[in-house]
Design an enzyme around this catalytic site. Structure first.
Site, PDB file in Angstrom:
ATOM      1  N   CYS A 121      12.160  32.797  42.341  1.00  0.00           N
ATOM      2  CA  CYS A 121      12.957  34.020  42.385  1.00  0.00           C
ATOM      3  C   CYS A 121      12.782  34.805  43.681  1.00  0.00           C
ATOM      4  CB  CYS A 121      12.625  34.902  41.185  1.00  0.00           C
ATOM      5  SG  CYS A 121      12.804  34.054  39.597  1.00  0.00           S
ATOM      6  N   HIS A 255      14.963  41.594  42.668  1.00  0.00           N
ATOM      7  CA  HIS A 255      15.300  40.426  41.857  1.00  0.00           C
ATOM      8  C   HIS A 255      15.659  40.880  40.453  1.00  0.00           C
ATOM      9  CE1 HIS A 255      15.062  36.872  39.493  1.00  0.00           C
ATOM     10  NE2 HIS A 255      13.866  37.138  39.004  1.00  0.00           N
ATOM     11  N   ASN A 286      19.318  36.445  34.647  1.00  0.00           N
ATOM     12  CA  ASN A 286      18.329  36.159  35.689  1.00  0.00           C
ATOM     13  C   ASN A 286      18.638  34.792  36.290  1.00  0.00           C
ATOM     14  OD1 ASN A 286      16.081  35.290  37.143  1.00  0.00           O
ATOM     15  ND2 ASN A 286      14.575  36.037  35.673  1.00  0.00           N
TER      16      ASN A 286
END
Length: 330
Positions: A121, A255, A286
């Site tokens: 990420c 993020h 996500n």
């Protein structure tokens, strides 16, 4: 006889942003087909209402190509002007060849250097940091950075802790030379002592032997503590490294892991209400390395992010790794 050394631009900047998300929309109600959950439970804990998963014919490669073409169009450049391609992904499910090499060829770059990185990420920020160094060293004039994931293909849909979190998509940026500072120093690092906190549940050999897919596992509480403590402080240090104060910041795009983590960061950073915060997790979920550029693209399209705005970004994830910098919106 002295060796020659390359010399690049004094500074670098993001020249264009692009993104691509799959066509399949998976809402929280559909998730109840896979795990015992509810729309209310998911929204309260993450802020997610729906996410995107690849449909037939959509792949991490096709999403990467779409995002890259949009970024090049935004930057106003041709593929032949791209000197290097960096792709951050954990869901290009072969070790070799790199996805970057495939993308470089299919875009018709003029033999651009190409390599993949695995920074989960934090991958987009890792890629920007490398692109910045390539441009300023003279190793490349323009670099295409892509964060691309099809996490739905490596998610355990029976795991109540992770099934509803992960999604698919790709985001891209063109990084090129600048006469003025437009990308702050990267603040990054890792903590491999916590490597098991987010990890694949089996290696390739075991997957072959058992006939089972290698899938993501995550210790949610450990990630939450790390993100709301250490990473929140890393975001503060990133802003300080840029030389800006919170009042000089226009945008904050972390993020897209969890809205509660974003809220905690905001409290830690003490950002003024004038700072616009990226929260695309609500509709996109996500999507790991792709989440920051997808959020940036959406905010540019909506007018929330304007050319010349200063934007603090920070990614964090499996490794455990993190990276952040302040960029100027193209």
């Amino acid at each position: 006889m002295a060796l020659k050394a390359s010399q690049g631009a004094a500074y670098s900047r993001v020249e264009g942003i692009g993104a691509a998300v799959p066509s399949r929309v998976v809402d929280n109600h559909e998730m109840t087909n896979y795990i015992e959950t509810s729309d209310e439970w998911i929204q309260q804990r993450t802020g997610i209402v729906e996410r995107r998963w690849v449909a037939e014919g959509e792949t991490v490669e096709s999403l990467s190509l779409d995002a890259a073409r949009q970024a090049m169009a935004h930057a106003g450049i041709e593929a032949s002007e791209v000197d290097a391609v960096i792709v951050s992904t954990v869901s290009h499910l072969v070790q070799t060849p790199s996805l970057a090499a495939i993308i470089a060829a299919k875009l018709d770059t003029d033999g651009a250097a190409a390599f993949d990185i695995s920074a989960a990420c934090a991958g987009f920020s890792y890629g920007l940091a490398q692109a910045d160094s390539l441009v300023r060293s003279g190793a490349a004039r323009r670099v295409l950075v892509i964060g691309a994931e099809t996490l739905s293909q490596i998610t355990d849909l029976s795991d109540r802790a992770t099934a509803f979190l992960f999604s698919d998509g790709a985001g891209a940026a063109i990084v090129g030379p600048s006469d003025v500072p437009a990308m702050g120093p990267v603040v990054w690092g890792s903590d491999g002592h916590q490597a098991d906190v987010i990890a694949m549940n089996r290696d390739w050999n075991e997957a072959v032997e058992t006939g089972q897919t290698s899938q993501i596992t995550m210790q949610g509480q450990a990630v939450f503590r790390w993100a709301t403590g250490f990473i929140a402080d890393a975001a503060r240090r990133t802003l300080e490294a840029s030389g800006l104060t919170p009042d000089e910041l226009d945008l904050f795009v972390p993020h897209q892991a969890n809205n509660r983590i974003t809220d905690s960061m905001l409290r830690h950073l003490k950002l003024p209400e004038t700072v616009t915060v990226g929260r695309t997790i609500r509709t996109f979920g996500n999507n790991s390395a792709a989440s920051i550029p997808i959020a940036l693209d959406a905010m540019i399209a909506s007018g929330e992010a304007k050319s010349g705005d200063t934007c603090l970004i920070i990614g964090f994830g499996a490794g455990l790794v993190y990276a952040g910098q302040v960029i100027t919106i193209p």
